[in-house]
Scaffold this motif. Sequence first.
Motif, PDB file in Angstrom:
ATOM      1  N   LEU A   1       0.922  -1.250   0.055  1.00 55.14           N
ATOM      2  CA  LEU A   1      -0.094  -0.074   0.055  1.00 55.14           C
ATOM      3  C   LEU A   1       0.830   1.273   0.153  1.00 55.14           C
ATOM      4  O   LEU A   1       1.995   1.413   0.597  1.00 55.14           O
ATOM      5  CB  LEU A   1      -1.039   0.026   1.411  1.00 55.14           C
ATOM      6  N   PRO A   2       0.451   2.340  -0.740  1.00 57.69           N
ATOM      7  CA  PRO A   2      -0.897   2.427  -1.535  1.00 57.69           C
ATOM      8  C   PRO A   2      -0.606   1.576  -2.640  1.00 57.69           C
ATOM      9  O   PRO A   2       0.249   1.798  -3.224  1.00 57.69           O
ATOM     10  CB  PRO A   2      -1.020   4.035  -1.788  1.00 57.69           C
ATOM     11  N   GLY A   3      -1.744   0.909  -3.136  1.00 60.85           N
ATOM     12  CA  GLY A   3      -1.771   0.129  -4.227  1.00 60.85           C
ATOM     13  C   GLY A   3      -2.977   0.182  -5.386  1.00 60.85           C
ATOM     14  O   GLY A   3      -3.875   0.733  -5.130  1.00 60.85           O
ATOM     15  N   VAL A   4      -2.941  -0.512  -6.233  1.00 59.79           N
ATOM     16  CA  VAL A   4      -4.070  -0.935  -7.188  1.00 59.79           C
ATOM     17  C   VAL A   4      -4.455  -2.382  -7.139  1.00 59.79           C
ATOM     18  O   VAL A   4      -3.363  -3.199  -7.463  1.00 59.79           O
ATOM     19  CB  VAL A   4      -3.742  -0.211  -8.556  1.00 59.79           C
ATOM     20  N   ASN A   5      -5.518  -2.539  -6.778  1.00 59.46           N
ATOM     21  CA  ASN A   5      -6.275  -3.891  -6.705  1.00 59.46           C
ATOM     22  C   ASN A   5      -6.879  -4.140  -8.300  1.00 59.46           C
ATOM     23  O   ASN A   5      -7.807  -3.311  -8.553  1.00 59.46           O
ATOM     24  CB  ASN A   5      -7.051  -4.089  -5.702  1.00 59.46           C
ATOM     25  N   LYS A   6      -6.316  -5.162  -8.946  1.00 59.81           N
ATOM     26  CA  LYS A   6      -7.055  -5.377 -10.304  1.00 59.81           C
ATOM     27  C   LYS A   6      -7.428  -6.881 -10.219  1.00 59.81           C
ATOM     28  O   LYS A   6      -6.751  -7.722  -9.554  1.00 59.81           O
ATOM     29  CB  LYS A   6      -5.999  -5.339 -11.341  1.00 59.81           C
TER      30      LYS A   6
ATOM     31  N   GLY B   1      -6.740 -12.048  -8.419  1.00 58.65           N
ATOM     32  CA  GLY B   1      -6.473 -10.944  -9.059  1.00 58.65           C
ATOM     33  C   GLY B   1      -5.026 -10.611  -8.795  1.00 58.65           C
ATOM     34  O   GLY B   1      -4.073 -11.522  -8.640  1.00 58.65           O
ATOM     35  N   LEU B   2      -4.635  -9.187  -8.675  1.00 58.35           N
ATOM     36  CA  LEU B   2      -3.243  -8.723  -8.199  1.00 58.35           C
ATOM     37  C   LEU B   2      -3.301  -7.375  -7.557  1.00 58.35           C
ATOM     38  O   LEU B   2      -4.430  -6.673  -7.651  1.00 58.35           O
ATOM     39  CB  LEU B   2      -2.204  -8.616  -9.557  1.00 58.35           C
TER      40      LEU B   2
END
Length: 380
Positions: free
Chosen positions: A141-146, A174-175
């Motif tokens: 984090l901070p991150g992008v969840n896909k 996901g990732l």
Amino acid sequence: MPKEDITDIKIGVLGGGQLGRMMIQSAIDYNLDISILDPDENAPCAHLVKNFTVGKLTDEELVYQWGQQFDLITIEIENVSVAALKRLQDEGKKVYPQPEIIELIQDKRKQKTFYKANRIPTSDFVLTENAKDVAAHKEMLPGVNKLGTEGYDGRGVQMIRTEADLEKAFDKPGLLEKLVDFEKELSVVVARNEKGEMNCFPVVELSYHPEQNLVEFLFAPAQISEKTEQKAYTLAKDVIEKLDMVGLLAVEMFLTKEGDILVNEVAPRTHNSGHHTIEANLTSQFEQHLRAILNLPLGSTALVTPAAMVNLLGEDGFTGNARYEGMETCMAMKGVYVHLYGKKLTKPFRKMGHVTITDDSIESLKVKARKVKETLKVKA
């Protein structure tokens, strides 16, 4: 495929949306025989070709049987039956982009793993199986969840900025990507034919809608140094070569504040970041895609004029038969080109069209683009 025989080649396109619509417009110039398969009888391509078939793109047997009648099969959307395309390819049909590449790009997990395995620079990431797994990687984090699959047009992507946001993590495979502190978001559309000839369109700069993850504005050429520009071209060519792909590949990139370029995602087809090429370049991305899959000489991608593009999205709060407010005002502006996609129904943030703006001055382009965005509204 001998170039003198192109008008005899039967081409099947999986998907009948706006990308297919603009592809057909280019195909008409060469008398190309285009047929479409799409699940929506009112799709944007429905009334533009003699052979339009209604059917599910992920139905293996249907796609396989439909594909039997063509010499060459291509796509305008990735959510298609790869199994059917593999069978068709095994039987000697030309399928571009190749089914294996579509399969790779259908899953963002496989896509990111491919970058890492092939030393293609990309953001740090971890593969996750569920929401609990995402929560176990607070260090990202901070991150992008896909989502690995099922995401498109900004769906299946969300920000996880703090631990408090972890409760909204996707509970499917996901990732989680480390958030990139970028200077600019860039895109390069690169073409490659069977002979291995490659050509890149000039680098463009993208600005995204803050909530919908959809491109809101595009500016060409990108305001970057020549060194950065060359790095972007080299990276785009490296990706399409390592994929050994035939066709058109849109490579979305981050320019970091340190001057590095990272690949974000790719799309193996014509792309929103290349729509301006219809007016702004010597060859449009749609014509270039056709040239590439037919193994013809690639066209010049030189920029004729600086350009901007504005996506026309359905206004929030409106669902129903589309009405276009401010059309005449925009049409009266010099260098403004409106493209509507033939969609009768609008809904919030649905892509209904785009507008290309041309001008000699980048500053003037930005002013005009804002004016178009504020003036032309899609309501019901």
